[in-house]
Scaffold this motif. Structure first.
Motif, PDB file in Angstrom:
ATOM      1  N   ASP A  86       0.510  -1.097   0.333  1.00  0.00           N
ATOM      2  CA  ASP A  86      -0.186  -0.006   0.061  1.00  0.00           C
ATOM      3  C   ASP A  86       0.661   1.115  -0.211  1.00  0.00           C
ATOM      4  O   ASP A  86       2.337   1.255   0.396  1.00  0.00           O
ATOM      5  CB  ASP A  86      -0.881   0.388   1.652  1.00  0.00           C
ATOM      6  N   GLY A  87       0.139   2.081  -0.199  1.00  0.00           N
ATOM      7  CA  GLY A  87       0.874   3.428  -0.177  1.00  0.00           C
ATOM      8  C   GLY A  87       1.606   4.105   0.920  1.00  0.00           C
ATOM      9  O   GLY A  87       2.392   4.660   0.625  1.00  0.00           O
ATOM     10  N   GLY A  88       0.627   3.748   2.213  1.00  0.00           N
ATOM     11  CA  GLY A  88       1.782   3.669   3.304  1.00  0.00           C
ATOM     12  C   GLY A  88       3.226   3.570   3.461  1.00  0.00           C
ATOM     13  O   GLY A  88       4.240   3.701   3.664  1.00  0.00           O
ATOM     14  N   GLU A  89       2.911   1.807   3.337  1.00  0.00           N
ATOM     15  CA  GLU A  89       4.534   1.666   3.404  1.00  0.00           C
ATOM     16  C   GLU A  89       4.405   1.700   2.470  1.00  0.00           C
ATOM     17  O   GLU A  89       6.388   2.057   2.538  1.00  0.00           O
ATOM     18  CB  GLU A  89       4.343  -0.424   2.843  1.00  0.00           C
ATOM     19  N   LEU A  90       4.669   2.107   1.078  1.00  0.00           N
ATOM     20  CA  LEU A  90       5.609   2.839  -0.344  1.00  0.00           C
ATOM     21  C   LEU A  90       6.485   3.676   1.379  1.00  0.00           C
ATOM     22  O   LEU A  90       7.291   3.959   0.750  1.00  0.00           O
ATOM     23  CB  LEU A  90       5.133   2.416  -0.979  1.00  0.00           C
ATOM     24  N   ASP A  91       5.855   4.794   1.309  1.00  0.00           N
ATOM     25  CA  ASP A  91       6.419   5.645   1.698  1.00  0.00           C
ATOM     26  C   ASP A  91       6.783   5.555   3.024  1.00  0.00           C
ATOM     27  O   ASP A  91       8.466   5.993   2.544  1.00  0.00           O
ATOM     28  CB  ASP A  91       5.114   6.677   2.545  1.00  0.00           C
ATOM     29  N   ASP A  92       6.460   4.693   3.599  1.00  0.00           N
ATOM     30  CA  ASP A  92       7.395   4.771   4.421  1.00  0.00           C
ATOM     31  C   ASP A  92       8.890   3.827   4.569  1.00  0.00           C
ATOM     32  O   ASP A  92       9.817   4.077   5.279  1.00  0.00           O
ATOM     33  CB  ASP A  92       7.262   3.580   5.812  1.00  0.00           C
ATOM     34  N   VAL A  93       8.859   2.773   3.619  1.00  0.00           N
ATOM     35  CA  VAL A  93      10.216   2.786   3.322  1.00  0.00           C
ATOM     36  C   VAL A  93      11.218   3.125   2.446  1.00  0.00           C
ATOM     37  O   VAL A  93      12.818   3.601   3.091  1.00  0.00           O
ATOM     38  CB  VAL A  93      10.473   0.779   2.455  1.00  0.00           C
ATOM     39  N   LEU A  94      10.617   4.607   1.456  1.00  0.00           N
ATOM     40  CA  LEU A  94      11.318   4.986   1.038  1.00  0.00           C
ATOM     41  C   LEU A  94      11.903   5.878   1.696  1.00  0.00           C
ATOM     42  O   LEU A  94      12.795   6.869   1.537  1.00  0.00           O
ATOM     43  CB  LEU A  94      10.839   5.530  -0.023  1.00  0.00           C
ATOM     44  N   SER A  95      11.103   6.547   3.002  1.00  0.00           N
ATOM     45  CA  SER A  95      11.299   7.246   3.777  1.00  0.00           C
ATOM     46  C   SER A  95      12.750   7.074   5.060  1.00  0.00           C
ATOM     47  O   SER A  95      13.378   7.517   4.966  1.00  0.00           O
ATOM     48  CB  SER A  95      10.520   8.384   4.882  1.00  0.00           C
ATOM     49  N   LEU A  96      12.964   5.556   4.678  1.00  0.00           N
ATOM     50  CA  LEU A  96      14.437   4.819   5.335  1.00  0.00           C
ATOM     51  C   LEU A  96      15.340   4.736   4.756  1.00  0.00           C
ATOM     52  O   LEU A  96      16.877   4.434   4.675  1.00  0.00           O
ATOM     53  CB  LEU A  96      14.040   3.760   6.359  1.00  0.00           C
ATOM     54  N   GLY A  97      15.379   5.593   3.419  1.00  0.00           N
ATOM     55  CA  GLY A  97      16.455   5.025   2.587  1.00  0.00           C
ATOM     56  C   GLY A  97      16.120   3.463   1.823  1.00  0.00           C
ATOM     57  O   GLY A  97      17.681   3.237   1.450  1.00  0.00           O
ATOM     58  N   ILE A  98      15.004   2.768   2.011  1.00  0.00           N
ATOM     59  CA  ILE A  98      15.850   2.199   1.451  1.00  0.00           C
ATOM     60  C   ILE A  98      14.243   1.451   0.168  1.00  0.00           C
ATOM     61  O   ILE A  98      13.190   2.119   0.250  1.00  0.00           O
ATOM     62  CB  ILE A  98      14.838   0.560   2.798  1.00  0.00           C
ATOM     63  N   THR A  99      14.707   1.151  -1.105  1.00  0.00           N
ATOM     64  CA  THR A  99      13.440   0.359  -2.242  1.00  0.00           C
ATOM     65  C   THR A  99      13.417  -0.688  -2.570  1.00  0.00           C
ATOM     66  O   THR A  99      14.176  -1.739  -2.060  1.00  0.00           O
ATOM     67  CB  THR A  99      14.324   0.974  -3.279  1.00  0.00           C
ATOM     68  N   PRO A 100      11.807  -0.373  -2.063  1.00  0.00           N
ATOM     69  CA  PRO A 100      11.304  -2.036  -2.746  1.00  0.00           C
ATOM     70  C   PRO A 100      11.191  -2.649  -3.484  1.00  0.00           C
ATOM     71  O   PRO A 100      11.483  -2.477  -4.388  1.00  0.00           O
ATOM     72  CB  PRO A 100       9.576  -1.691  -2.887  1.00  0.00           C
ATOM     73  N   VAL A 101      11.690  -4.183  -3.340  1.00  0.00           N
ATOM     74  CA  VAL A 101      11.355  -4.584  -4.801  1.00  0.00           C
ATOM     75  C   VAL A 101      10.665  -5.656  -5.263  1.00  0.00           C
ATOM     76  O   VAL A 101       9.825  -5.465  -6.779  1.00  0.00           O
ATOM     77  CB  VAL A 101      11.906  -5.981  -4.824  1.00  0.00           C
ATOM     78  N   GLY A 102       8.935  -4.610  -4.973  1.00  0.00           N
ATOM     79  CA  GLY A 102       7.744  -4.588  -5.163  1.00  0.00           C
ATOM     80  C   GLY A 102       6.635  -3.794  -4.201  1.00  0.00           C
ATOM     81  O   GLY A 102       7.065  -4.100  -3.607  1.00  0.00           O
ATOM     82  N   LEU A 103       5.527  -4.077  -5.406  1.00  0.00           N
ATOM     83  CA  LEU A 103       4.869  -2.443  -4.221  1.00  0.00           C
ATOM     84  C   LEU A 103       3.213  -2.800  -5.259  1.00  0.00           C
ATOM     85  O   LEU A 103       3.592  -2.998  -6.335  1.00  0.00           O
ATOM     86  CB  LEU A 103       5.544  -1.514  -4.583  1.00  0.00           C
ATOM     87  N   ALA A 104       2.493  -2.398  -4.550  1.00  0.00           N
ATOM     88  CA  ALA A 104       1.428  -2.475  -5.252  1.00  0.00           C
ATOM     89  C   ALA A 104       0.978  -1.575  -5.732  1.00  0.00           C
ATOM     90  O   ALA A 104       0.695  -0.538  -4.580  1.00  0.00           O
ATOM     91  CB  ALA A 104      -0.342  -3.277  -4.271  1.00  0.00           C
TER      92      ALA A 104
END
Length: 335
Positions: A86-104
């Motif tokens: 979700d968008g919240g988790e996406l913003d969260d990980v990017l705010s920590l400097g982490i790029t996800p490998v997949g996202l909804a």
């Protein structure tokens, strides 16, 4: 100005007219977020139930057991391949400097939020928030999946069989607690505290830049409904942290109050910020904003009704989006 404490808490549940919450704690603060949590935090959190979640492991240490909305998850080593749902988790990980490998992807949009686009080049979608592609998630071989009980409760058994899965109770409210939960799962507790301290410092700067105490009305046009957003929402928490009061109908411990085109007069305030979820032509925005009742609102007559970005004000649900909302508030309200 409202005297409601930012520590009032509740679980949000959908009712016929209200999206209601229960279980509050009032510490009687009188001006924005003046409560300072322990442990060097400059910020307070808003929901006791979510604040109970997380890990008690030593900072950055693995393995660790993370308590979350659907139980406990053991994470053996620091995650490197994270899928967000979700968008919240996406913003969260990017705010920590982490790029996800997949996202909804959001249900209402093609692709990811534009305010994060520069950080997401080449990151594949795994379906939409309400229609996840389990095969696509599996193929990415994640070592952590972040989501929420509200969005993907029924899929938790499948997801947790793919990788350690950590769920918040719900997205949006309470966004700071959700961010801290994600940071716990990632072993980034110290970084998360720094991010939220910087956010709260910025909220104070915005408050200092604003003359007076204008009441802020939040209007969101959605397909088949119009919402006035309350205190138990992403944007409601931000306004609380800045110390900006709300019209009485919106100064409620609920996600939102629903109104109609005929009762849009309830949306008045010193300032009105409004948006549409999805394309405006799929909502009542054009009919309402072009209609006589809207144009009788005092804020509209004063030129104080402003269209804002839905993806940052209502969909961002994390620290990076929150900082952009603070920038908007300063730009639009500073003397």
């Amino acid at each position: 100005m409202s005297t409601r404490s930012p520590l009032k808490a509740g679980l949000v549940a959908l009712a016929t007219v209200f999206l209601a919450a229960c279980g509050t704690t009032d510490t009687g603060s009188s001006s924005g977020n003046t409560d300072v949590a322990t442990g060097g935090r400059l910020f307070a959190t808003a929901d006791e139930e979510t604040a109970k979640l997380g890990s008690d492991a030593e900072q950055g240490a693995f393995p660790r057991t993370v308590t979350h909305a659907l139980g406990e998850t053991v994470i053996e080593k620091k995650p490197e391949r994270v899928v967000v749902l979700d968008g919240g988790e996406l913003d969260d990980v990017l705010s920590l400097g982490i790029t996800p490998v997949g996202l909804a992807s959001p249900e209402s949009a093609a692709g990811q939020p534009s305010y994060l686009a520069d950080k997401l080049a080449g990151v594949p979608d795994v379906g939409t928030t309400n229609n996840l592609n389990i095969e696509a998630i599996t193929a990415l071989q994640p070592d952590l999946i972040l989501g929420s009980k509200l969005r993907a409760d029924k899929l938790y058994p499948q997801l947790s069989s793919i990788a350690p899965t950590v769920f918040s109770i719900r997205p949006g409210f309470p966004w700071k607690e959700n961010f801290l939960l994600a940071a716990d799962a990632l072993g980034e507790e110290a970084q998360a505290e720094e991010v939220l301290n910087a956010y709260q410092t910025r909220a104070g700067e915005v408050r200092d830049a604003i003359t007076g105490e204008p009441t802020i009305s939040l209007v969101r046009f959605m397909s088949g409904k119009i919402r006035l957003y309350g205190n138990l929402s992403f944007i409601g928490v931000i306004l609380e942290d800045v110390g900006l009061p709300r019209p009485q109908v919106q100064d409620v411990d609920e996600l939102a109050v629903e109104v109609s085109q005929e009762t849009i007069s309830q949306a008045d305030g010193d300032r009105i910020f409004y948006s549409s979820y999805g394309a405006p032509e799929t909502t009542d925005e054009s009919a309402v904003v072009g209609g006589p009742l809207w144009n009788q609102l005092q804020a509209v007559k004063d030129g104080h009704a402003v269209h804002v970005s839905d993806e940052t004000w209502f969909l961002a649900l994390g620290p990076t989006g929150a900082m952009l909302v603070l920038d908007d508030l300063e730009k639009m309200l500073a003397a």
